[in-house]
Design a protein around this motif. Structure first.
Motif, mmCIF file in Angstrom:
data_model
loop_
_atom_site.group_PDB
_atom_site.id
_atom_site.type_symbol
_atom_site.label_atom_id
_atom_site.label_comp_id
_atom_site.label_asym_id
_atom_site.label_seq_id
_atom_site.Cartn_x
_atom_site.Cartn_y
_atom_site.Cartn_z
ATOM 1 N N HIS A 8 5.431 -3.015 3.176
ATOM 2 C CA HIS A 8 6.875 -3.020 2.945
ATOM 3 C C HIS A 8 7.541 -2.063 3.923
ATOM 4 O O HIS A 8 7.525 -0.847 3.732
ATOM 5 C CB HIS A 8 7.196 -2.589 1.510
ATOM 6 C CG HIS A 8 6.718 -3.543 0.464
ATOM 7 N ND1 HIS A 8 6.876 -4.907 0.581
ATOM 8 C CD2 HIS A 8 6.090 -3.337 -0.719
ATOM 9 C CE1 HIS A 8 6.375 -5.497 -0.488
ATOM 10 N NE2 HIS A 8 5.883 -4.564 -1.286
ATOM 11 N N VAL A 53 4.474 -6.231 -10.539
ATOM 12 C CA VAL A 53 5.268 -6.416 -9.331
ATOM 13 C C VAL A 53 5.165 -7.866 -8.884
ATOM 14 O O VAL A 53 4.227 -8.582 -9.252
ATOM 15 C CB VAL A 53 4.787 -5.490 -8.189
ATOM 16 C CG1 VAL A 53 4.888 -4.026 -8.586
ATOM 17 C CG2 VAL A 53 3.346 -5.813 -7.791
ATOM 18 N N GLU A 60 13.076 -2.245 -0.572
ATOM 19 C CA GLU A 60 12.042 -3.097 -1.153
ATOM 20 C C GLU A 60 10.917 -2.255 -1.742
ATOM 21 O O GLU A 60 10.414 -2.536 -2.835
ATOM 22 C CB GLU A 60 11.505 -4.030 -0.065
ATOM 23 C CG GLU A 60 10.533 -5.075 -0.546
ATOM 24 C CD GLU A 60 10.087 -5.998 0.581
ATOM 25 O OE1 GLU A 60 9.853 -5.495 1.709
ATOM 26 O OE2 GLU A 60 9.980 -7.214 0.360
ATOM 27 N N GLN A 65 9.786 -1.779 -5.733
ATOM 28 C CA GLN A 65 8.421 -1.992 -6.201
ATOM 29 C C GLN A 65 7.936 -0.774 -6.994
ATOM 30 O O GLN A 65 7.279 -0.927 -8.031
ATOM 31 C CB GLN A 65 7.473 -2.258 -5.036
ATOM 32 C CG GLN A 65 6.020 -2.405 -5.471
ATOM 33 C CD GLN A 65 5.164 -3.127 -4.459
ATOM 34 O OE1 GLN A 65 5.405 -4.285 -4.137
ATOM 35 N NE2 GLN A 65 4.145 -2.447 -3.952
#
Length: 258
Positions: free
Chosen positions: A193, A212, A198, A202
């Protein structure tokens, strides 16, 4: 923390001390100031004596829990390539690495808190019981009070439990998961990521929902007492600060479970 606003806590750990030149560690101290635990490279996949000492000293100054991050003897591959190794070789290599870091911890007046294998060794020991037991034997020989950090339900944590060692379940904020709960291979597009938002989303999903969105579709169950971010990621220090703020805004104290 002592702040009543924090009703829950989570450990935030970082893989640290992975430089080879102590003069290029400017951002490492800032990164360490944003986390509660550090997994310090022990000279096999990265780091060296000077880097290890400096990193441990910073941890002591900042109140960050010190952990050993032993890896395979593969600096050119940064310890992320699987190698054909025996359990006996792994036990000796891990014993050597933990012992080296413990010496620096003792010199700095801090305790060694945990052991977390690095890279390929982490994944190999999570699958293969004989390698998991080798790592656990080495850790227990150094100090039976050490905790073993690894994925929930892995052979690594099962072996640690069977040997009477404490375990800490780990989740990753900057790595994508597969639907079976394993990390997506780095060769897959989207496995890391790179987007800060983002990764933070998570992290919050792990601590609040224990699941997730998986890279191959569906949802992956992720149980974690500690969240890992990688220190070699560009902008790691600013990301760690943003992640810590986001967790605290949700009522989580960031502190070591040790």
């Amino acid at each position: 923390m002592g702040n009543s606003a924090f009703s829950r806590s989570i450990d935030l750990n970082v893989d640290a001390g992975e430089q080879f030149d102590v003069s290029r560690m400017e951002s490492d101290r800032l990164l360490l100031s944003c986390v509660s635990s550090a997994n310090i490279a022990c000279g096999y996949h990265a780091g060296n004596a000077q880097v290890m000492r400096r990193t441990v000293e910073w941890c002591a100054e900042l109140g960050v829990a010190v952990g050993a991050h032993p890896g395979l003897p593969d600096p050119h591959g940064f310890g992320r390539r699987e190698m054909a190794v025996t359990a006996s070789e792994v036990e000796a290599d891990v014993l050597y690495q933990i012992g080296a870091l413990k010496a620096f911890a003792s010199a700095a007046g801090v305790l060694l808190a945990h052991v977390k294998p690095h890279g390929a060794l982490y994944h190999m020991a999570s699958r293969r019981r004989e390698l998991a037991e080798a790592i656990v034997r080495a850790a227990k020989a150094i100090d039976p009070g050490l905790a073993i950090v690894g994925p929930s339900g892995s052979e690594l944590l099962l072996a640690a439990t069977d040997a009477g060692l404490r375990t800490v379940e780990e989740g990753f904020v900057d790595r994508a998961y597969m639907s079976d709960g394993s990390l997506a291979p780095r060769s897959m597009r989207g496995a890391v990521h790179a987007n800060e938002r983002e990764a933070i989303e998570q992290a919050l999903a792990i601590v609040e929902r224990r699941s997730v969105r998986a890279l191959d579709g569906g949802m992956a169950e992720v149980k974690a007492q500690t969240l890992c971010l990688h220190g070699d990621t560009p902008g790691a220090a600013s990301f760690a600060a943003a992640l810590k703020r986001s967790l605290q805004e949700r009522g989580y104290a960031v502190r070591s479970p040790q």
